[in-house]
Scaffold this active site. Sequence first.
Site, PDB file in Angstrom:
ATOM      1  N   SER A 138       0.457   4.037   5.787  1.00 36.47           N
ATOM      2  CA  SER A 138      -0.765   3.618   5.113  1.00 36.47           C
ATOM      3  C   SER A 138      -2.064   3.540   5.996  1.00 36.47           C
ATOM      4  O   SER A 138      -3.043   3.178   5.220  1.00 36.47           O
ATOM      5  CB  SER A 138      -0.201   1.747   4.863  1.00 36.47           C
ATOM      6  OG  SER A 138       1.182   1.817   3.979  1.00 36.47           O
ATOM      7  N   TYR A 156       0.913  -1.192  -0.142  1.00 34.84           N
ATOM      8  CA  TYR A 156      -0.079   0.058  -0.296  1.00 34.84           C
ATOM      9  C   TYR A 156       1.048   1.119  -0.055  1.00 34.84           C
ATOM     10  O   TYR A 156       0.714   2.119   0.963  1.00 34.84           O
ATOM     11  CB  TYR A 156      -1.089   0.092   1.323  1.00 34.84           C
ATOM     12  CG  TYR A 156      -2.154   0.905   0.916  1.00 34.84           C
ATOM     13  CD1 TYR A 156      -3.174   0.285  -0.097  1.00 34.84           C
ATOM     14  CD2 TYR A 156      -2.784   2.028   1.270  1.00 34.84           C
ATOM     15  CE1 TYR A 156      -4.437   0.706  -0.707  1.00 34.84           C
ATOM     16  CE2 TYR A 156      -3.660   2.615   0.945  1.00 34.84           C
ATOM     17  CZ  TYR A 156      -4.595   1.974  -0.027  1.00 34.84           C
ATOM     18  OH  TYR A 156      -5.675   2.513  -0.427  1.00 34.84           O
ATOM     19  N   HIS A 180       7.518   5.506   1.211  1.00 29.29           N
ATOM     20  CA  HIS A 180       7.969   4.404   0.831  1.00 29.29           C
ATOM     21  C   HIS A 180       8.768   4.894  -0.332  1.00 29.29           C
ATOM     22  O   HIS A 180       9.996   4.097  -0.694  1.00 29.29           O
ATOM     23  CB  HIS A 180       7.188   3.243   0.374  1.00 29.29           C
ATOM     24  CG  HIS A 180       6.271   2.623   1.414  1.00 29.29           C
ATOM     25  ND1 HIS A 180       4.949   2.955   1.337  1.00 29.29           N
ATOM     26  CD2 HIS A 180       6.676   1.843   2.486  1.00 29.29           C
ATOM     27  CE1 HIS A 180       4.239   2.282   2.529  1.00 29.29           C
ATOM     28  NE2 HIS A 180       5.356   1.708   3.148  1.00 29.29           N
TER      29      HIS A 180
END
Length: 291
Positions: A186, A32, A37
């Site tokens: 997330s 996700y 990230h």
Amino acid sequence: MKWFAAVEEVRRFSRAARQAGRRIGLVPTMGYLHDGHLALVRALKAEADVVILSIFVNPLQFAPHEDFERYPRDMERDRRLAEAAGVDAVFAPDVAEMYPVAAETYVEIPTLSARLDGESRPTHFRGVTTVVTKLFLAIEPDVAAFGQKDAQQAVIIKRMVRELLFPVRIVVVPTVREPDGLALSSRNVYLGPEERRAAPALWRALQTGEARIRRGERDPAAVEAAMAGVMAAEPLVRPEYARVLNLDELVSVPTVAGRLLLAVAARVGPARLIDNLCLEVEGDTVRPTLP
Ligand code: PAF
């Protein structure tokens, strides 16, 4: 971009790249993907020749009452984002691949894992250190990136790497924030519109703590009370903790000095949010730092 689901395959890919003289970077994630990230991917592209991103929602780091089942997942979206970010290979195993038999072998640092978030999530970090060990053994990276957002996780992983002599360099990347300061996570998808408006109280609390320190406050309890007060003033935020700790040992400090972790946690609707600031305080000088 290559896509692997089997340990054998990703290990073969990684070993072949190393034999060709290339440095392997690993970004471990639970998928996700968001810009936090992707910042880890960008950081590793500067450090490694081949970047492998792992996507695995690790059951071992969730307690039975936690959100393992409803943790957000979207492999197609992750594939697109990873490819656009220049990831060379994704490793996305299923639970049976990572845990072919029920886990009985754990990697655990009991002291650091019991502190801070470990007080309410006693088995969480044991799950993290165990799965990160398995990812390191499967992929054999030269360098791996973790986000500052999970500062306690970064401290624990760095300690594990030193203790177990893993030949892996750990890079910690600063937290990526929304324009209003909310740290990307997330789990932010759990927030309803009103809760989303309330959630930046965690960041405001940290900024208040930092401002107090910059103005000369050296009593950790006063800084903690100021941070807790900012969160408590927001009706939809239920504060869990506001702490000033030594950044490397995650223990209380007698005075505001040295490498410090200002950490907050709160429930906002169905989400449990955490955030932190890392500061180095030396006399009157206050500088940002990282785990
Ligand atoms: O930070 C995370 O997303 C997870 O804890 C990690 C490091 C991927 C291990 O499951």
